[in-house]
Design a protein around this motif. Structure first.
Motif, mmCIF file in Angstrom:
data_model
loop_
_atom_site.group_PDB
_atom_site.id
_atom_site.type_symbol
_atom_site.label_atom_id
_atom_site.label_comp_id
_atom_site.label_asym_id
_atom_site.label_seq_id
_atom_site.Cartn_x
_atom_site.Cartn_y
_atom_site.Cartn_z
ATOM 1 N N PHE A 1221 0.851 -1.185 0.000
ATOM 2 C CA PHE A 1221 0.000 0.000 0.000
ATOM 3 C C PHE A 1221 0.883 1.230 0.000
ATOM 4 O O PHE A 1221 1.985 1.240 0.571
ATOM 5 N N GLN A 1222 0.395 2.287 -0.629
ATOM 6 C CA GLN A 1222 1.096 3.551 -0.565
ATOM 7 C C GLN A 1222 0.085 4.681 -0.747
ATOM 8 O O GLN A 1222 -0.911 4.539 -1.468
ATOM 9 N N PRO A 1223 0.305 5.799 -0.034
ATOM 10 C CA PRO A 1223 -0.612 6.936 -0.202
ATOM 11 C C PRO A 1223 -0.416 7.572 -1.566
ATOM 12 O O PRO A 1223 0.649 7.464 -2.191
ATOM 13 N N CYS A 1224 -1.431 8.256 -2.048
ATOM 14 C CA CYS A 1224 -1.345 8.916 -3.345
ATOM 15 C C CYS A 1224 -2.295 10.107 -3.352
ATOM 16 O O CYS A 1224 -3.269 10.143 -2.601
ATOM 17 N N ASN A 1225 -1.998 11.052 -4.230
ATOM 18 C CA ASN A 1225 -2.816 12.268 -4.396
ATOM 19 C C ASN A 1225 -3.084 12.948 -3.061
ATOM 20 O O ASN A 1225 -4.198 13.387 -2.780
ATOM 21 N N ILE A 1226 -2.056 12.997 -2.192
ATOM 22 C CA ILE A 1226 -2.199 13.677 -0.891
ATOM 23 C C ILE A 1226 -1.975 15.168 -1.145
ATOM 24 O O ILE A 1226 -0.846 15.656 -1.136
ATOM 25 N N ARG A 1227 -3.059 15.845 -1.433
ATOM 26 C CA ARG A 1227 -2.987 17.280 -1.705
ATOM 27 C C ARG A 1227 -4.344 17.900 -1.391
ATOM 28 O O ARG A 1227 -5.348 17.197 -1.237
ATOM 29 N N ASP A 1228 -4.328 19.244 -1.263
ATOM 30 C CA ASP A 1228 -5.578 19.938 -0.954
ATOM 31 C C ASP A 1228 -6.563 19.785 -2.103
ATOM 32 O O ASP A 1228 -6.190 19.886 -3.283
ATOM 33 N N CYS A 1229 -7.803 19.526 -1.725
ATOM 34 C CA CYS A 1229 -8.845 19.438 -2.745
ATOM 35 C C CYS A 1229 -9.300 20.835 -3.135
ATOM 36 O O CYS A 1229 -9.249 21.777 -2.330
ATOM 37 N N PRO A 1230 -9.767 21.011 -4.357
ATOM 38 C CA PRO A 1230 -10.319 22.318 -4.733
ATOM 39 C C PRO A 1230 -11.624 22.578 -3.973
ATOM 40 O O PRO A 1230 -12.296 21.633 -3.521
ATOM 41 N N PRO A 1231 -11.987 23.834 -3.798
ATOM 42 C CA PRO A 1231 -13.266 24.131 -3.100
ATOM 43 C C PRO A 1231 -14.431 23.517 -3.862
ATOM 44 O O PRO A 1231 -14.468 23.531 -5.088
ATOM 45 N N ARG A 1232 -15.367 22.984 -3.114
ATOM 46 C CA ARG A 1232 -16.547 22.398 -3.739
ATOM 47 C C ARG A 1232 -17.711 22.458 -2.768
ATOM 48 O O ARG A 1232 -17.535 22.606 -1.568
#
Length: 1440
Positions: A1221-1232
């Motif tokens: 397992f590995q983390p991915c796309n660990i970034r701030d989400c755009p406002p929604r």
């Protein structure tokens, strides 16, 4: 050959004669004039068509051949159809037509001509093409002043029905006629034909207008059920000893064959016809060839060769490859194979009874469709489409038995009589105790009699039901193996010592057992070295003193050991945490107790030990460190103080780092020193006012590497004797995400440890049941039951039975409780017939049967007549006879001579010069062999022995002679000498057999009538078959046609008897091998026919079939080249070889040998195992595009060496790795936009609305959710916050009469009710009513119709988006019937629901929650001071 009728040739002659007259008008240059139509022309007259079209219309003048008009023709003004004309061709498919005339002129609807196909039989091979005939008809006609030899032009797409011809040797192509003759094919490769110049569709059924097509099997309008698609590929493996290899055998009749080889190998064909002729066909250049009357197209490229054969094949083709260079090639094959073997149901077997009602069954046999003969069943098993029909059962012999039959043994057949059934004996013991073995059982067909007895009967009676399996696998679990526990601590704290570990024999259940190979046991002791010197370092100076930490580390501590009372026992101290400066040593302290009955220690909970717990940590200092910059700065600031002070504070280094990675801190250590001796003293001797300030520095700032994480130990697998405990051990990143094991640098902790290491109490040990002592007639089964004790080393100690508690299990039971079939039993041998010399002994035989209860029941001898009995006479040797007295000689003379014959059968299989035989034997010998036949006698002079042949005395000759011992010598045996066989024996004939004599002799010679039959038909004498009327039949020059069953029926005044002999044509063994390479990694069970290369995965089951034919039936044996057959290989009843649970030792070449009296045949198959292994596959797509929850998984796959993925079952023997397992796309989400749940409808009836909360938020990479103002999110994407809703319609106050009040309310519970009254006469008159009798029109009604109730609406949204607010709702007083609001005084004030309440929204800052399940460890390790952990474990850190 197709030919034209004489009137057509006459017509052509007229045309050619007419062309000479019109030659000048046809064209300027000399040429020929052709009639516009060249078609079928019956006798009659031609008329010019008045429509202007360029064709001739035929007028039928012959009225005599007119058929009777149908009703349809009478209604449509058509005359009846005429007879069909002669066919336009005599073969190859032509056309015929029929005409009719319009009786009213030209006003009839429809056609006056119709066509049909005819002469659909194929033309002879040497016949000329029909279109070529028509072109050659113009060879004698000038074209543009010259004569040409015309050849046909085929497949013209524009005008397929025009006669276009090309001049031989020139590029001149001319349309010689606008239409070809009717029946000419439109194209060369189609059945479509031209009729009246138009191409008409013809189906494969040779009918005009038919759309019938041949299926892939070549059957017109078929469904493809008579053939099967065979496709695949095989990879050749070149070796020095193998230069040729069979690729695929394509049988006779196959279609759409395409064989392609990619690589340097050369592809060629070996053909074999039905007549047995063989041939080899190899092609070096591409082209179209004819092989065994089959058209073959050969294509060749640089690295590719292809055979294309439309078919059908007229012979068996075996495609082979020949290797010229040592490089592998791949062969791909594709063809439709005809199903040449099918099941055919047999006639019914004889009825079970002759009267009174019984049943009879039939079976199914496999038939070769091509040869029209029965073959072994395994031929029909080649095709999965062939399903063997189930046997049928029917009643028979239903007539009642005559009364004279006496007591009826068999009950009438009805639905309540049990049918015969299969009965099985118990499974045998498994061939191996572990690792996969085989066990077998036998089956018999039994039937229950009217007395309830179970009798064994013939197997065919049970053929209506499938026979259960007779073999199965067993003990498939892995064998026990040695498992090593964790090493103990070293026996010393410094220098060289020893360490120990426990090595256990563990079975597949994880239990500690015996059975492992002692020679493979792992070592339990090894040396260990502690990198600490075992001597005290030398002091540098008498005045220099060491810190107390060093003294403590060097002092020998008092060792503690476990006792019978729970005691704290410390482990050795660890090494100092710092190589210089102050450090820390740690150790484990456990509560342990000594178990006296096993003399082993075990661990207890800490609360079981009394007294203070020993320290687990202490400071240490190995040597001072160089001064750090911070220490130098502090030292400089202290120089200003009074140098005459005796004691003063100094920095002595730093405390250990608070973290080993990811950033920790360490505090400076201040100690009080004596300034002269530099000895550390008590802190009270220094001035606390001048104590240096606290100082810290960052340390271990590098990222943390992955570390091992251990779960808790599981329960012990055994309560005694040594059990096993397991735990999960996995490698984790600091962020709690899994990591590959190789990234954890430290040694992996053990996932296995021993537990409950003490001897078990004595107990009963029960083994498996052994095989039954009998297969029928009541047998016994035994098993061993012993008292044993399991010891801690895994061994068993046998004890006396008194030491085991509880009752002992039974060690014997009955089995095979079915009646045995009738059989011969013999008595004891009699005394020797003589008291000296050589005599004889005799014994009696009786027919008996053994019942299920073990009783022997005598039966009639007729029930055992078909069984071969044991010998009843044997010779016996007594002491040598002394000189006989005269009276003894007379007594011996009275006994008479005796010939000691031997009943044996000898078949000669190889040429030998001389063979010795004994009288009484049967022999099948090769010609030109010399034979000596001995005649051993008793009580007779050997020189007086006489020999006869066919009743005639033999005399000395060139080929015959007699020895002194009475033996007969035959020199160079001729075929005519091998003639005699008694009736009842099987006779085998070969090509060299000249004469067969079958003797049908009576036991007692008397006058009798002999009748001979063959296959049930009466046999008549002829030149080939000679019957002498005295029981002898002779067949001269026998051939295969003379095979059959010959019966001899003998009758006289005392009765009759019948016996028969089978005459068979002997054939050498032949193995029906298939040279096909098979690779099926996905199949767990593979069945192949011997021949070729087989690739199978490990642990699969493979059946190698060895189909054989030959007369007598060949015996099949197996061997493995270079080794013996292993334990997991067994021979099946049909001669196949079964390999179960394949391992690497099963690789190799297996040889099947078929042997009979005429020779032997051999075939081989090479078995190669596909090794598998686990490998992590590709990463999956990320589970989230942003935020903190995105993860990717890398799952393990079971792969072969070529990279092909197969079922995970083929990797079961390997340890499966954990998924990564590995983390991915660990970034701030755009406002929604985020929405809440919809509220309930605002009204309980009628039209209302629902609402929900809509907020603009953003999920951060650390897992927190941030509330944002609405302007940050895209407004056009904002979800709806309100939507309409509807419920059931509200009641409007209209009520039925008498149900509820219709008037106004007069009070809380009183209401008036009224209705209209009219005066109505039965005759609809309204006059004449008495007003005094008018009914009441208004009354009070005391119903609950005027009551009211409170109705609450839905809660409105909270007044705040976050934090504490309130929400309200509407509460009305409504009428329960109409749902309309009324004055609030109508409702009870005390029952009014609340119209507002407090509400609590999300935190106005952010959501303080835990986003990982490891937050308890974060809090325990005091990591909340770090921002990263504080954010992910907000709630846990706040609670602390």
């Amino acid at each position: 050959m197709a030919s034209l009728k004489s009137p057509w040739w006459l017509l052509m002659w007229l045309v050619f004669m007419h062309s000479a007259l019109l030659q000048t008008t046809a064209e300027k240059s000399p040429g020929a004039y052709f009639l516009p139509e060249f078609a079928l022309s019956p006798q009659g007259s031609f008329l010019e068509d008045t429509t202007g079209e360029q064709f001739l219309t035929y007028r039928y003048d012959d009225q005599t051949s007119r058929n009777t008009r149908s009703d349809e023709e009478k209604d449509s003004n058509w005359d009846a159809w005429g007879d069909w004309s002669d066919c336009s061709r005599t073969c190859g498919g032509g056309a015929s037509y029929s005409l009719r005339r319009c009786l009213t002129g030209r006003n009839c609807e429809g056609q006056n001509i119709r066509y049909k196909t005819c002469s659909n039989n194929d033309c002879p091979p040497d016949a000329e093409d029909f279109r070529a005939q028509q072109c050659s008809a113009y060879n004698d006609v000038q074209y543009q002043g010259r004569y040409y030899e015309w050849l046909p032009q085929y497949n013209d797409p524009a005008t397929p029905c025009a006669l276009r011809c090309q001049a031989r040797g020139q590029n001149l192509v001319v349309e010689l006629a606008p239409k070809v003759l009717d029946g000419t094919r439109c194209t060369a490769d189609s059945l479509d034909m031209c009729i009246s110049g138009i191409c008409q569709a013809v189906g494969c059924d040779r009918q005009l207008g038919s759309n019938a097509k041949e299926d892939n099997c070549g059957v017109c309008a078929g469904d493809g059920a008579t053939c099967r698609l065979v496709r695949g590929q095989s990879k050749s493996h070149v070796s020095p000893e193998k230069r040729e290899e069979n690729v695929i055998a394509v049988p006779l009749g196959s279609r759409s064959v395409r064989i392609t080889v990619k690589g340097p190998a050369h592809l060629f064909i070996e053909s074999k016809t039905l007549q047995g002729s063989k041939g080899e066909h190899s092609f070096n250049s591409p082209g179209v060839f004819v092989v065994e009357n089959t058209t073959v197209e050969f294509q060749k490229g640089s690295e590719r060769q292809t055979f294309k054969i439309p078919g059908p094949l007229m012979a068996d083709f075996i495609f082979k490859t020949r290797y010229t260079v040592a490089k592998d090639s791949v062969v791909q094959f594709f063809f439709y194979q005809p199903i040449s073997h099918q099941w055919r149901q047999t006639d019914f077997f004889p009825c079970t009874v002759t009267c009174g009602g019984g049943y009879q069954l039939n079976s199914a046999e496999c038939v070769d469709i091509r040869l029209k003969r029965v073959v072994p069943d395994h031929y029909c098993h080649y095709y999965p489409e062939n399903v063997k029909p189930k046997p049928k059962l029917k009643e028979c012999s239903m007539d009642p038995c005559p009364s004279s039959d006496g007591f009826k043994e068999i009950m009438p057949y009805d639905h309540f009589q049990p049918l015969p059934r299969w009965e099985h004996n118990p499974w045998t013991a498994c061939s191996v105790s572990c690792g996969g073995g085989i066990q077998r059982r036998t089956f018999v067909c039994v039937e229950e009699s009217m007395h309830g007895e179970i009798l064994q009967v013939e197997e065919w009676k049970c053929m209506y039901a499938p026979k259960p399996k007779v073999m199965q696998t067993c003990n498939l679990f892995d064998c026990p193996k040695w498992i090593a526990m964790e090493w103990s601590q070293c026996t010393v704290t410094c220098g060289r010592g020893l360490r120990y570990r426990v090595v256990l024999c563990i079975n597949h259940h994880g239990q500690h057992v015996g059975g492992c190979n002692p020679q493979l046991k792992l070592h339990i002791k090894e040396e260990c070295i502690i990198p600490i010197p075992c001597y005290k370092p030398k002091e540098k100076s008498p005045v220099e003193a060491k810190s107390p930490w060093l003294k403590q580390a060097q002092e020998l501590e008092e060792t503690r050991i476990a006792t019978e009372e729970p005691t704290f026992v410390p482990e050795p101290w660890s090494t100092c945490s710092a190589t210089c400066g102050p450090g820390v040593q740690v150790r484990e302290v456990k509560c342990r107790v000594l178990l006296t009955f096993t003399q082993t220690e075990t661990e207890l909970p800490e609360e079981e030990c009394e007294g203070p717990r020993l320290p687990t940590e202490r400071p240490c200092l190995l040597q001072p460190c160089d001064e750090s910059p911070a220490a130098r700065e502090l030292a400089a600031s202290l120089q200003e103080q009074d140098s005459e002070t005796t004691y003063d504070w100094e920095y002595a280094g730093f405390t250990p780092c608070t973290a080993t990675c990811l950033g920790g801190h360490q505090e400076a250590i201040a100690v009080c020193l004596h300034l002269q001796t530099q000895q550390t003293v008590n802190d009270t001797l220094c001035d606390m006012v001048h104590r240096p300030p606290a100082m810290s520095q960052a340390c271990n700032t590098e990222p943390c590497p992955p570390r091992w994480h251990m779960g808790s130990w599981g329960p012990c697998s055994a309560t005694c004797g040594v059990g096993i405990q397991t735990r999960e051990v996995y490698c984790l990143h600091p962020g709690e995400s899994p990591s590959p094991p190789e990234e954890c640098r430290d040694e992996k902790p053990h996932a296995l440890q021993a537990c409950n290491q003490f001897d078990c109490p004595p107990s009963w040990h029960i083994e498996e049941w052994q095989q039954c002592s009998r297969t029928c007639g009541g047998g016994t089964q035994n098993r061993r039951v012993t008292c044993r004790q399991l010891l801690t080393d895994g061994s068993f100690l046998n004890l006396s039975e008194e030491l085991c508690q509880g009752p002992k299990a039974s060690s014997r039971k009955s089995c095979a409780r079915t009646d045995c079939p009738p059989h011969w039993t013999v008595g004891d041998w009699s005394k020797c017939s003589v008291s000296c010399g050589v005599g004889t002994q005799r014994r009696q035989q009786t027919c008996q049967k053994l019942t299920a209860k073990g009783r022997r029941v005598p039966l009639s001898d007729t029930l055992c007549r078909h069984l071969s009995g044991p010998p009843l006479v044997r010779s016996c040797q007594m002491p040598l006879c002394k000189k006989m007295k005269p009276e003894m000689k007379a007594r011996v003379r009275e006994q008479g001579p005796q010939i000691l014959g031997v009943q044996r059968v000898y078949i000669q299989t190889r040429e030998e010069k001389r063979i010795n035989l004994t009288i009484g034997s049967r022999a099948y010998l090769l010609p030109n062999t010399s034979v000596i036949i001995k005649c051993p006698v008793r009580r007779f002079q050997k020189s007086r022995i006489q020999w006869e042949k066919d009743g005639h005395c033999l005399q000395n000759s060139k080929r015959l002679g007699f020895t002194k011992s009475g033996s007969l010598k035959i020199h160079s045996l001729a075929a005519l000498d091998i003639v005699n066989s008694r009736i009842g024996n099987t006779v085998y004939i070969t090509r060299r057999t000249e004469v067969i004599n079958i003797l049908c002799e009576l036991v007692t010679r008397s006058e009798a009538t002999y009748t001979w039959t063959k296959d049930g038909a009466l046999l008549q004498p002829s030149e080939k078959v000679i019957l002498d009327g005295m029981g002898k039949m002779q067949i001269r020059k026998p051939t295969k046609k003379d095979q059959g069953i010959y019966g001899c029926a003998v009758a006289n005044h005392l009765g009759s008897d019948v016996e028969s002999s089978s005459v068979l044509y002997a054939e050498a063994p032949v193995i029906l091998s298939v040279g096909r390479n098979i690779t099926r990694p996905e199949h767990g069970h593979l069945s192949v026919v011997i021949g070729g290369f087989v690739e199978a995965p490990l642990q699969a089951n493979v059946t190698i079939q060895c189909p054989v034919k030959g007369v007598p039936q060949p015996n099949v044996t197996w061997l493995k080249k270079g080794g013996s057959l292993s334990d997991n290989i067994s021979l099946l009843f049909n001669g196949s070889l079964l390999l179960q649970n394949l391992s690497l030792e099963n690789e190799g070449t297996y040889v099947c040998t078929a042997t009979n009296a005429l020779g032997k045949a051999m075939a081989t198959s090479v078995l190669h195992l596909l090794e598998t292994f686990w490998e992590l596959g590709n990463w999956t797509h990320c589970s989230a595009t942003c935020g903190h929850l995105g993860a990717q998984v890398q799952r393990p796959q079971c792969l072969m060496a070529n990279g092909q993925e197969v079922s995970e079952a083929f990797c079961d023997q390997l340890r499966k790795p954990r998924a990564a397992f590995q983390p991915c796309n660990i970034r701030d989400c755009p406002p929604r936009w985020l929405t809440g749940a919809w509220s309930e409808c605002s009204v309980s009836c009628g039209e209302g609305f629902r609402s929900r909360q809509v907020t603009c938020k953003r999920t951060r990479a650390n897992g927190t959710v941030q509330a944002l103002p609405p302007r940050v999110c895209i407004l056009r994407d904002r979800p709806l916050g309100r939507r309409p809703c509807s419920s059931h319609p509200c009641v409007q106050g209209l009520f039925e009469q008498g149900n509820q009040c219709l008037g106004r309310c007069l009070g809380r519970t009183v209401r008036t009710q009224q209705h209209h009254v009219i005066c109505q006469h039965p005759n609809s008159s309204e006059s004449g009513c008495d007003d005094t009798k008018r009914p009441i029109v208004r009354r009070n009604c005391l119903l609950g119709a005027c009551d009211a109730c409170w109705r609450a609406g839905p809660w409105k949204p909270c007044t705040t988006a976050c934090g504490r607010g309130f929400q309200s709702r509407k509460v009305d007083c409504v009428h329960p019937g109409s749902c309309k609001p009324v004055t609030k005084t109508r409702c009870a004030p005390g029952k009014k629901p609340a119209s507002w309440q407090h509400c609590l929204g999300p935190s106005c800052d952010r959501d303080c929650t835990d986003t990982t399940h490891y937050c308890t460890f974060v809090k325990h390790l005091h990591l909340c001071s770090l921002d990263r952990y504080k954010q992910r474990c907000c709630q846990s850190c706040q609670e602390g």
